[in-house]
Design a protein around this motif. Sequence first.
Motif, PDB file in Angstrom:
ATOM      1  N   GLY A  34      -5.903   1.261   9.716  1.00 25.25           N
ATOM      2  CA  GLY A  34      -6.129  -0.145   9.409  1.00 25.25           C
ATOM      3  C   GLY A  34      -7.546  -0.448   8.987  1.00 25.25           C
ATOM      4  O   GLY A  34      -7.781  -1.230   8.053  1.00 25.25           O
ATOM      5  N   GLU A  35      -8.552   0.143   9.661  1.00 21.28           N
ATOM      6  CA  GLU A  35      -9.950  -0.077   9.302  1.00 21.28           C
ATOM      7  C   GLU A  35     -10.449   0.964   8.314  1.00 21.28           C
ATOM      8  O   GLU A  35     -11.220   0.652   7.404  1.00 21.28           O
ATOM      9  N   ASP A  36     -10.048   2.188   8.527  1.00 23.09           N
ATOM     10  CA  ASP A  36     -10.521   3.303   7.712  1.00 23.09           C
ATOM     11  C   ASP A  36      -9.305   4.039   7.177  1.00 23.09           C
ATOM     12  O   ASP A  36      -8.507   4.579   7.951  1.00 23.09           O
ATOM     13  N   VAL A  37      -9.139   4.074   5.881  1.00 24.82           N
ATOM     14  CA  VAL A  37      -7.976   4.736   5.291  1.00 24.82           C
ATOM     15  C   VAL A  37      -7.981   6.231   5.590  1.00 24.82           C
ATOM     16  O   VAL A  37      -6.965   6.904   5.413  1.00 24.82           O
ATOM     17  N   GLU A  38      -9.120   6.776   6.013  1.00 18.59           N
ATOM     18  CA  GLU A  38      -9.188   8.174   6.416  1.00 18.59           C
ATOM     19  C   GLU A  38      -8.770   8.363   7.867  1.00 18.59           C
ATOM     20  O   GLU A  38      -8.506   9.479   8.302  1.00 18.59           O
ATOM     21  N   GLY A  39      -8.760   7.276   8.646  1.00 20.71           N
ATOM     22  CA  GLY A  39      -8.267   7.341  10.011  1.00 20.71           C
ATOM     23  C   GLY A  39      -9.325   7.217  11.079  1.00 20.71           C
ATOM     24  O   GLY A  39     -10.309   7.957  11.091  1.00 20.71           O
ATOM     25  N   ASN A  40      -9.167   6.249  11.981  1.00 16.49           N
ATOM     26  CA  ASN A  40      -9.912   6.152  13.230  1.00 16.49           C
ATOM     27  C   ASN A  40      -8.930   6.319  14.383  1.00 16.49           C
ATOM     28  O   ASN A  40      -7.711   6.202  14.201  1.00 16.49           O
ATOM     29  N   ILE A  41      -9.454   6.558  15.586  1.00 20.10           N
ATOM     30  CA  ILE A  41      -8.603   6.760  16.756  1.00 20.10           C
ATOM     31  C   ILE A  41      -8.833   5.607  17.715  1.00 20.10           C
ATOM     32  O   ILE A  41      -9.979   5.229  17.991  1.00 20.10           O
ATOM     33  N   TYR A  42      -7.736   5.059  18.242  1.00 21.13           N
ATOM     34  CA  TYR A  42      -7.815   3.876  19.093  1.00 21.13           C
ATOM     35  C   TYR A  42      -6.981   4.069  20.351  1.00 21.13           C
ATOM     36  O   TYR A  42      -6.032   4.865  20.397  1.00 21.13           O
ATOM     37  N   SER A  43      -7.335   3.289  21.356  1.00 25.98           N
ATOM     38  CA  SER A  43      -6.596   3.236  22.606  1.00 25.98           C
ATOM     39  C   SER A  43      -6.298   1.771  22.924  1.00 25.98           C
ATOM     40  O   SER A  43      -7.077   0.877  22.584  1.00 25.98           O
ATOM     41  N   ARG A  44      -5.160   1.548  23.572  1.00 23.74           N
ATOM     42  CA  ARG A  44      -4.819   0.185  23.968  1.00 23.74           C
ATOM     43  C   ARG A  44      -3.993   0.229  25.242  1.00 23.74           C
ATOM     44  O   ARG A  44      -3.139   1.103  25.425  1.00 23.74           O
ATOM     45  N   ARG A  45      -4.248  -0.734  26.117  1.00 24.53           N
ATOM     46  CA  ARG A  45      -3.536  -0.830  27.383  1.00 24.53           C
ATOM     47  C   ARG A  45      -2.738  -2.130  27.434  1.00 24.53           C
ATOM     48  O   ARG A  45      -3.219  -3.184  27.016  1.00 24.53           O
ATOM     49  N   GLY A  46      -1.527  -2.042  27.941  1.00 26.07           N
ATOM     50  CA  GLY A  46      -0.689  -3.223  28.116  1.00 26.07           C
ATOM     51  C   GLY A  46      -0.160  -3.282  29.526  1.00 26.07           C
ATOM     52  O   GLY A  46      -0.144  -2.286  30.250  1.00 26.07           O
ATOM     53  N   TRP A  47       0.278  -4.446  29.944  1.00 22.80           N
ATOM     54  CA  TRP A  47       0.830  -4.587  31.281  1.00 22.80           C
ATOM     55  C   TRP A  47       1.970  -5.602  31.246  1.00 22.80           C
ATOM     56  O   TRP A  47       2.008  -6.524  30.441  1.00 22.80           O
TER      57      TRP A  47
END
Length: 664
Positions: free
Chosen positions: A419-432
Amino acid sequence: MLRFFLPFLCLSSLALAQGITWGPQVRVDDAPGASGHPALHPYTIIDDSLNIYSAWEDDRDQNDTSAICFARSTTLGSSFSANLTVCPDSLYNAYPWIVRGRGGNIYLAWQVRYMDSYWRIYLSRSTDGGQTFTQPDTVKGVVVRNNQNSSVNFGPMPKIAADPGDSVLYLVWANGEGADPTKVYCAKSTDGGITFFGQVVVNADTSRPAKHPDVATDDSGRVFVVYEQSNSGISNNDWHPLICANRSNDYGTTFQASHDTVCDDFTAGARRLKPSITRIPGRCLVIWEDSRMPPASDYSRPHLFFSQKHDTSAGYAPNLWVSKGCGDWNYRPRVEIDRTNGNLVVAWHSSLGTDSTRFEIRMSAYSDSSDSFGVSYKMFDTYTGDDASNYGNAFYPPAMAAANIGAVTNFFLVWQDLGEDVEGNIYSRRGWVVTSQVDLDIFPDALDAVGDSLDFGDLPAGPAYVSRSFRLTNTSGALNPDPGDGPSTARIDSLTATGVTLHLAGDPAQRILTGFVESPSPFPALEIGATIDATVTLYIPEGTPAGRYTGYLKLRAVGSDQTVDSDSIRIVVQGPLAAANLDGLKVFPNPFKPYVGHTCLNFEGLTAQAAIRIYDIKGRLVKEISESDGDGLATWTPGSASGVYIYHVDGSAGVKKGKIAIIR
């Protein structure tokens, strides 16, 4: 009635409808800026203490050679450590894989391609929770010879597994040179990966190439390996392998003389790739990419299938379709066991419908009671890929975990996003999970519904739409069709319906995409206790094989408290069938007006054998049409001038006459 309590968990044990609130998106790789630095093939594990460990290929200096980088989180994914370069980009590093032993050691393996075009396997380990790693080096004590590098054969693809006591580390990989059949090997280490020994062939049939293994183990010395095995001879680049499994009962010293075939479909041309295996007490779970259900006979578009084998069973169970309600391309599934209640959840990359240039993460869950997977969901907007070429080689399995924190079920997701970098970044997300106050129910046996179904009866082929109606409510104490949950204490602000995909009974690969909610459009808000009647409209496309088709229309409600509930109604239709007589014959559009977009006239509701003759107003024959394929539909593309025409239909059970107007 089908109930889906969580966006991706069909949890019969939950008494209340629930929803998930997602926290902020947290960046894992720390290359400066938002774009211009590829972070590829991230592999992530989440341990029992909910520490997150991630490794990936990193080309932040954009020299087309990636380093292996690592980061960890000890804060439930709210922040990540400074990135650690485990192996610099002086080597061609690819496909990292991590495992953590119960003793706390973290092992990281990947493959490296040398100038001689041969792959090596490198390994590094951390004994301090990922703060430091040993100097990376080739694995010692084993022979790795693999120069395969094609769109379907990605080299040794090493995987590692640690036994629960952290005393034995297992390594599996594929060896293969030139035209010699590739073989899957296993070796073990008892000194924390410093040296390996006992290299042994895993695939029982060594005459056919085997590749792309995965491994799991348990605390009784058993090692379980799943892999692709050629189904069409000795080509190392077989596009259509089988999914096979073998096991060792003696800590990887020997493997069984015969393997299990996991897949139960052997359709010629279908592709079965990238199996992964998960071990839980008493059984093995295997999931893989499988194009046995191709749209338009295009076997490049895989879905996902699943099978399991109990320790007391002779073989793997019938395969289950996983990737329901998603796009045509589905890659790199990851299985996770929910640590709060043992439920099995799958996450993977799926295309947006037929668009192979936009992928997202979708999830689904297995229900023990129905022995099936629910319709898949996306949790939030993700953009995980834009290229389905090379059989999804750009993708890597997303990581997820579910755990109970303070009596609340929490979810963790780590993935690569473009979404930010067409080459790819790595993200984490937490839900509850939050307890939902909204409860949507469909009334059984109301309007056209019979039980939990809308039966459209016998229909011919053709574009004439047929409608059925059902009733739904935002429940209250006095009005609650499904007393097993609810009542609602929140207004429904948003109510949406999916399209309808119907599958042929006995042949789920045969499907038709048809059906939609015609009214109301859009759905209005529903106060507590309010009801609304909805109309579903569908038709059977010409050329559809005859038979009984079933599927589901799913409705999703979002409450004023932002919680979510869903309900479904079953759709049933028999067709396409020719009519018994011509009493229900429809001729449309009439009048026929090409200038408003009409392209043909439809004669719908014909008998199995019918002859149509069309005359002008002077009685001259204009067109003869024969219907004999049994679907009850014939069409005519008029080339005649404006005027009134007479049609005469001779059916196998009578005659029908009428007028047609053509206005040009």
